[in-house]
Scaffold this motif. Structure first.
Motif, mmCIF file in Angstrom:
data_model
loop_
_atom_site.group_PDB
_atom_site.id
_atom_site.type_symbol
_atom_site.label_atom_id
_atom_site.label_comp_id
_atom_site.label_asym_id
_atom_site.label_seq_id
_atom_site.Cartn_x
_atom_site.Cartn_y
_atom_site.Cartn_z
ATOM 1 N N GLU A 1 0.831 -1.203 0.000
ATOM 2 C CA GLU A 1 0.000 0.000 0.000
ATOM 3 C C GLU A 1 0.867 1.255 0.000
ATOM 4 N N GLY A 2 1.974 1.206 0.743
ATOM 5 C CA GLY A 2 2.891 2.342 0.781
ATOM 6 C C GLY A 2 3.454 2.660 -0.593
ATOM 7 N N LEU A 3 3.851 1.628 -1.334
ATOM 8 C CA LEU A 3 4.362 1.839 -2.694
ATOM 9 C C LEU A 3 3.273 2.389 -3.609
ATOM 10 N N HIS A 4 2.060 1.892 -3.416
ATOM 11 C CA HIS A 4 0.938 2.381 -4.222
ATOM 12 C C HIS A 4 0.696 3.863 -3.977
ATOM 13 N N LEU A 5 0.754 4.270 -2.716
ATOM 14 C CA LEU A 5 0.554 5.688 -2.380
ATOM 15 C C LEU A 5 1.682 6.552 -2.928
ATOM 16 N N LEU A 6 2.859 5.964 -3.096
ATOM 17 C CA LEU A 6 3.995 6.693 -3.676
ATOM 18 C C LEU A 6 3.928 6.736 -5.199
ATOM 19 N N GLY A 7 2.941 6.065 -5.764
ATOM 20 C CA GLY A 7 2.786 6.065 -7.223
ATOM 21 C C GLY A 7 3.548 4.963 -7.920
ATOM 22 N N ILE A 8 4.046 3.977 -7.161
ATOM 23 C CA ILE A 8 4.789 2.863 -7.753
ATOM 24 C C ILE A 8 3.809 1.742 -8.086
ATOM 25 N N GLU A 9 3.668 1.485 -9.368
ATOM 26 C CA GLU A 9 2.745 0.447 -9.827
ATOM 27 C C GLU A 9 3.468 -0.502 -10.780
ATOM 28 N N LYS A 10 2.959 -1.715 -10.870
ATOM 29 C CA LYS A 10 3.505 -2.659 -11.845
ATOM 30 C C LYS A 10 3.171 -2.175 -13.255
ATOM 31 N N VAL A 11 4.151 -2.260 -14.132
ATOM 32 C CA VAL A 11 3.942 -1.839 -15.516
ATOM 33 C C VAL A 11 4.272 -3.006 -16.433
ATOM 34 N N LYS A 12 3.348 -3.335 -17.309
ATOM 35 C CA LYS A 12 3.603 -4.396 -18.274
ATOM 36 C C LYS A 12 4.618 -3.913 -19.303
ATOM 37 N N THR A 13 5.573 -4.780 -19.621
ATOM 38 C CA THR A 13 6.632 -4.408 -20.559
ATOM 39 C C THR A 13 6.058 -3.990 -21.903
ATOM 40 N N SER A 14 5.068 -4.710 -22.387
ATOM 41 C CA SER A 14 4.466 -4.395 -23.689
ATOM 42 C C SER A 14 3.818 -3.016 -23.679
ATOM 43 N N HIS A 15 3.182 -2.685 -22.582
ATOM 44 C CA HIS A 15 2.548 -1.369 -22.451
ATOM 45 C C HIS A 15 3.599 -0.278 -22.315
ATOM 46 N N PHE A 16 4.660 -0.596 -21.590
ATOM 47 C CA PHE A 16 5.718 0.395 -21.350
ATOM 48 C C PHE A 16 6.407 0.782 -22.654
ATOM 49 N N GLN A 17 6.668 -0.179 -23.510
ATOM 50 C CA GLN A 17 7.376 0.091 -24.751
ATOM 51 C C GLN A 17 6.612 1.034 -25.673
ATOM 52 N N LYS A 18 5.296 1.119 -25.497
ATOM 53 C CA LYS A 18 4.474 1.978 -26.347
ATOM 54 C C LYS A 18 4.300 3.377 -25.772
ATOM 55 N N MET A 19 4.802 3.608 -24.562
ATOM 56 C CA MET A 19 4.605 4.898 -23.906
ATOM 57 C C MET A 19 5.378 6.005 -24.605
ATOM 58 N N ASP A 20 4.754 7.176 -24.682
ATOM 59 C CA ASP A 20 5.421 8.356 -25.214
ATOM 60 C C ASP A 20 6.484 8.824 -24.227
ATOM 61 N N TRP A 21 7.581 9.378 -24.753
ATOM 62 C CA TRP A 21 8.682 9.794 -23.890
ATOM 63 C C TRP A 21 8.264 10.871 -22.891
ATOM 64 N N HIS A 22 7.371 11.752 -23.294
ATOM 65 C CA HIS A 22 6.924 12.811 -22.383
ATOM 66 C C HIS A 22 6.200 12.215 -21.171
ATOM 67 N N VAL A 23 5.481 11.123 -21.396
ATOM 68 C CA VAL A 23 4.820 10.430 -20.280
ATOM 69 C C VAL A 23 5.877 9.806 -19.376
ATOM 70 N N LEU A 24 6.892 9.207 -20.000
ATOM 71 C CA LEU A 24 7.960 8.581 -19.227
ATOM 72 C C LEU A 24 8.747 9.612 -18.427
ATOM 73 N N GLU A 25 8.963 10.777 -19.001
ATOM 74 C CA GLU A 25 9.675 11.835 -18.273
ATOM 75 C C GLU A 25 8.971 12.161 -16.967
ATOM 76 N N HIS A 26 7.661 12.282 -17.043
ATOM 77 C CA HIS A 26 6.869 12.569 -15.843
ATOM 78 C C HIS A 26 6.972 11.409 -14.850
ATOM 79 N N MET A 27 6.928 10.183 -15.352
ATOM 80 C CA MET A 27 7.029 9.011 -14.488
ATOM 81 C C MET A 27 8.398 8.946 -13.808
ATOM 82 N N ILE A 28 9.433 9.265 -14.562
ATOM 83 C CA ILE A 28 10.788 9.232 -14.000
ATOM 84 C C ILE A 28 10.943 10.287 -12.913
ATOM 85 N N LYS A 29 10.423 11.470 -13.170
ATOM 86 C CA LYS A 29 10.493 12.546 -12.175
ATOM 87 C C LYS A 29 9.818 12.128 -10.877
ATOM 88 N N ASN A 30 8.643 11.539 -10.991
ATOM 89 C CA ASN A 30 7.927 11.078 -9.797
ATOM 90 C C ASN A 30 8.647 9.909 -9.126
#
Length: 649
Positions: A221-250
Motif C-alpha cells: 500500500e505504501g508503494l501504491h501511495l507513492l505512485g509505484i505500480e507494476k507496468v507491463k513491458t508491452s505497455h511500457f514500450q508503447k509509452m510516449d517519452w513525455h509520459v515517461l519523463e513525468h514518471m521518472i520525475k515522480n
C-alpha cells in the motif's frame, strides 16, 4: 490460528519421546538464549507444580472454551499488568514442560502442560494479529526509525521486572520522546515480547504468518501511495517519452522515500520484533519486501532497456537523474536488502545501474555524431547565432551540472575518450581541481572535446557565406555565445580559466579579421600620410573614391548583427577609431582647396561627425538612422555612384 488439542493419550514411557518432537520443544536453544533473570534458575519439582497451577489459572482465563473466560477484546489493551502475568506464565510453563520431560514425570501433567501451551499460543497469536492490525499508525516507518535508536534493552526484561503503572513503562521508553512515539515504543515492545515468547515455545510459524500478512499489505500500500505500480513491458514500450519523463520525475522522489523510509522502517521493525531469531527475521522480511523491492526498481530497469535500443541524446538527463538517484540510495539498498534471500533485488539494481551507465555513454556518442552529421544549410543572413550553437551549448551546460554530483565524471572515467587524443591535447589542458578526491579530469576532457567538435562544425557553417566579412561576423557572434555560456555555467569550473582565455582571444581575432575584410577598402581609399600633396583634381578623385567605398561598405555591413551589446559597442568604437581620425585629417586638409567647386556638396558628401553617426548605427540588422540622417540613408541605397547628399548638422 493454533489448533487446540482435543485429546492426547500416551504411556509414561513414551511421553518423553513423543513430546520432545512437539513444536514446544524445538526451540530450546532460543529459550535458553533469553536474557538472564530469576526465571532462568533451575526448576525444582515444587516450582514446576507452581508453574502449572499458575498457568492453568491465568491461561484458561483467556480461553474462549473455558468457563472462566474473560470476555475482553484484547488482553494487552485491557491490562498491561495482566498481559505481563500471562507472558510470565507461558514462559514458566515452557520451562515446566522441559523439566517434566527431563524428569520423566507422569504423562498427565505433560498433557495438561501441552494443552495449556496450545491455549496460550492461540491467545498470543490472536493478540499479535490484533496489535498489528489496530496499530498501523503507531508502526509507521518514521516512528519505527525513532524507536530503533531509543533503547536496545530487551522488552522481555521490562515485562518481567516491572509491575508498575503504564507511566513507568513510558518513562522506560524514554523521557525525551513524544507521547505518540512512546505509544509506538509500547506497541513495538508488545509485538517483540509476543514474538519472542511464541518463537521460544516453537510456534514461530504461526506468529510469522500473521506478521507477513499484515506488514506485506502495508508495504504494498505504501508503494501504491507513492505512485509505484507494476507496468507491463508491452505497455511500457508503447509509452510516449513525455509520459515517461513525468514518471521518472515522480519515481526519483518516490524511490528516496520508499527506500530510506518505507523499506528501512520495515527492516528495523522486523529486526526488532524478531530479534530472538535472526533467521526468522530474515525470512519474514524477505517475504514482505522482496516482491515490493523488485517492483520499486522495475521502472528504471524498463527505461534502461528501452533506451538501450532507442538512443536519443536529449534523454540523457532523465537517465542521469535515474542513475544519480539509485547511486545515492545504493548504501541503503545494500544494507536493507543484505540477506542472500534478497540478492535478486540488489542484482536488479546493479544491473540497472550498468545499463543506465552504458545508455548515458551511448547518448554522448550519439550527441557527437549528431554534430558531425549536421548538414543544415540554414544560416542567419545577418550572421547571428546559429540554432546548432544554442542547442549544443544548452546541452553541454546542462550536462556539466551533473559533474557536481559526480554522475558524469563517474561514467566518463569508465569510458575514457579515445578519439584523436593528440589533437585534443594540443587544444586543451584540463584544469587542476581544488577537490583532489573528485576525479573530474575525464569529464573536463570529454566536454572540451565535444566543444572542439562543435567549433569545427561552426567553421564549416561559416564557409556558407559568400561575403567573407559576414562569415567573420557569424563566427564572432557564435564564439561570443559559446564563451558566455561557459562563463555563466558550471562549464567554467570544468574547462578552466585557460580555456576561456584562449577562446576569448580567438573571438578577438575574429573581430579583427572582420574589421580588416569589411573596412580595409575604405581605409585604403584615403591617401597615406607619406603621400605628396594632392592637386585639386586628385583630391576630388580621392573624395569620390572614399565616398563610394564607405557607401558600399556601409550598405553591406548595415544588415549585419552583433548580438552581444557590449561586443557590439566595442567593435563600433574600434572601427570609428581606425576610420574617422584618418578621414577627419584628410577632410580638413583638402576641403578648403575645393570650396570654389560649384559641386562641392556632391563631392564632399560626408563630414567627419556624420561619418561617426553612420558607424554608430551598425550591427542592429538594419540601418537605424533618424532625423536628417534618414535622407542620407535613402541616398546611399539609390545612388549608383555612391555619392550622397550632404548631411547638415
Amino acid at each position: 490460528m493454533v489448533k487446540m488439542a482435543k485429546s492426547v493419550t500416551f504411556s509414561t514411557s513414551s511421553s518423553t519421546s513423543n513430546l520432545s518432537s512437539h513444536p514446544s520443544f524445538t526451540s530450546l536453544a532460543s529459550f535458553n538464549s533469553l536474557p538472564a533473570s530469576p526465571l532462568n534458575q533451575p526448576f525444582s519439582q515444587s516450582m514446576m507444580e507452581e508453574a502449572l497451577e499458575s498457568a492453568e489459572l491465568i491461561i484458561k482465563k483467556w480461553d474462549p472454551n473455558s468457563q472462566s473466560y474473560t470476555k475482553i477484546i484484547s488482553l494487552f489493551r485491557h491490562s498491561r499488568k495482566q498481559a505481563k502475568e500471562f507472558i510470565r506464565c507461558v514462559r514458566d510453563l515452557r520451562r515446566a514442560m522441559h523439566f517434566l520431560v527431563s524428569q520423566a514425570s507422569k504423562s498427565d501433567k505433560l498433557v495438561l502442560a501441552q494443552n495449556l501451551m496450545q491455549i496460550g499460543m492461540s491467545t498470543l497469536e490472536k493478540e499479535f494479529f490484533q496489535i498489528l492490525s489496530s496499530n498501523r499508525d503507531h508502526l509507521d516507518p518514521d516512528s519505527v526509525s525513532v524507536q530503533s535508536t531509543i533503547s536496545s534493552n530487551s522488552e522481555f526484561e521490562v515485562y518481567m521486572e516491572y509491575d508498575e503503572d503504564d507511566d513507568d513503562e513510558l518513562k522506560k521508553a524514554g523521557e525525551s520522546i513524544s507521547q505518540v512515539e512512546k505509544a509506538s515504543a509500547l506497541v513495538m515492545s508488545d509485538l517483540k515480547v509476543i514474538a519472542e515468547t511464541m518463537i521460544c515455545c516453537g510456534y514461530g510459524k504461526e506468529c510469522i504468518k500473521s506478521y507477513q500478512l499484515i506488514r506485506k499489505s502495508i508495504v504494498d500500500e505504501g508503494l501504491h501511495l507513492l505512485g509505484i505500480e507494476k507496468v507491463k513491458t508491452s505497455h511500457f514500450q508503447k509509452m510516449d517519452w513525455h509520459v515517461l519523463e513525468h514518471m521518472i520525475k515522480n519515481w526519483v522522489k518516490a524511490a528516496k522515500i520508499g527506500v530510506t523510509t518505507l523499506f528501512r522502517g520495515e527492516k528495523l521493525l522486523c529486526d526488532h520484533v524478531f530479534s530472538a531469531s535472526v533467521t526468522i527475521g530474515q525470512s519474514c522480511f524477505n517475504q514482505i519486501a522482496k516482491e515490493a523491492g523488485l517492483n520499486l526498481f522495475m521502472l528504471p530497469e524498463l527505461v534502461a532497456n528501452k533506451e538501450k535500443k532507442q538512443h536519443h541524446h536529449e534523454r540523457i538527463f532523465k537517465l542521469m537523474d535515474l542513475y544519480a538517484a539509485i547511486s545515492d540510495l545504493w548504501p541503503d539498498i545494500e544494507m536493507i536488502f543484505s540477506f542472500d534471500s534478497l540478492a535478486s533485488v540488489k542484482t536488479l539494481v546493479l544491473s540497472t545501474l550498468k545499463k543506465l551507465k552504458d545508455s548515458i555513454h551511448t547518448c554522448l556518442k550519439e550527441f557527437e555524431t549528431m554534430i558531425h552529421k549536421d548538414s543544415s544549410k540554414e544560416i542567419s543572413p545577418e550572421g547571428g547565432v546559429h540554432k546548432l550553437t544554442r542547442t549544443t551549448m544548452s546541452f553541454l551546460s546542462l550536462l556539466s551540472e551533473y559533474s557536481r554530483v559526480h554522475v558524469l565524471s563517474e561514467i566518463l572515467t569508465e569510458h575514457p575518450l579515445k578519439t584523436n587524443t593528440r589533437l585534443l591535447e594540443s587544444y586543451f589542458t584540463a584544469p587542476i581541481l581544488e577537490d583532489e578526491h573528485v576525479n573530474n579530469h575525464a569529464c573536463s576532457v570529454h566536454l572540451a572535446w565535444l566543444i572542439l567538435v562543435f567549433l569545427c562544425k561552426l567553421d564549416t557553417k561559416a564557409e556558407s557565406y559568400n561575403d567573407v566579412s559576414l562569415s567573420y561576423i557569424f563566427l564572432v557572434n557564435n564564439m561570443q555565445f559559446v564563451a558566455d555560456t561557459v562563463r555563466s555555467s558550471h562549464l567554467k569550473n570544468i574547462l578552466g580559466d585557460d580555456w576561456l582565455t584562449k577562446h576569448e582571444a580567438k573571438l578577438k581575432s575574429y573581430a579583427e579579421k572582420y574589421e580588416k575584410t569589411a573596412w580595409a577598402n575604405v581605409l585604403v581609399s584615403l591617401p597615406s600620410k607619406t603621400s605628396a600633396k594632392l592637386s585639386p583634381e586628385e583630391a576630388t578623385t580621392c573624395f569620390k573614391r572614399f565616398h563610394a567605398a564607405f557607401a558600399g561598405a556601409y550598405l553591406k555591413q548595415s544588415s549585419c548583427v552583433i548580438v552581444d551589446a557590449k561586443l557590439r559597442d566595442e567593435l563600433k568604437v574600434s572601427i570609428v577609431k581606425k576610420l574617422v581620425p584618418e578621414y577627419r585629417e584628410f577632410y580638413e586638409k583638402y576641403l578648403a582647396m575645393l570650396r570654389q567647386d560649384r559641386n562641392i556638396e556632391m563631392l564632399v558628401s560626408f563630414k567627419p561627425d556624420n561619418l561617426e553617426n553612420y558607424l554608430s548605427d551598425l550591427f542592429h540588422g538594419t540601418p537605424m538612422l533618424s532625423g536628417s540622417s534618414h535622407s542620407a540613408s535613402s541616398s546611399l541605397s539609390s545612388t549608383s555612384c555612391f555619392s550622397i547628399g550632404c548631411v547638415k548638422n
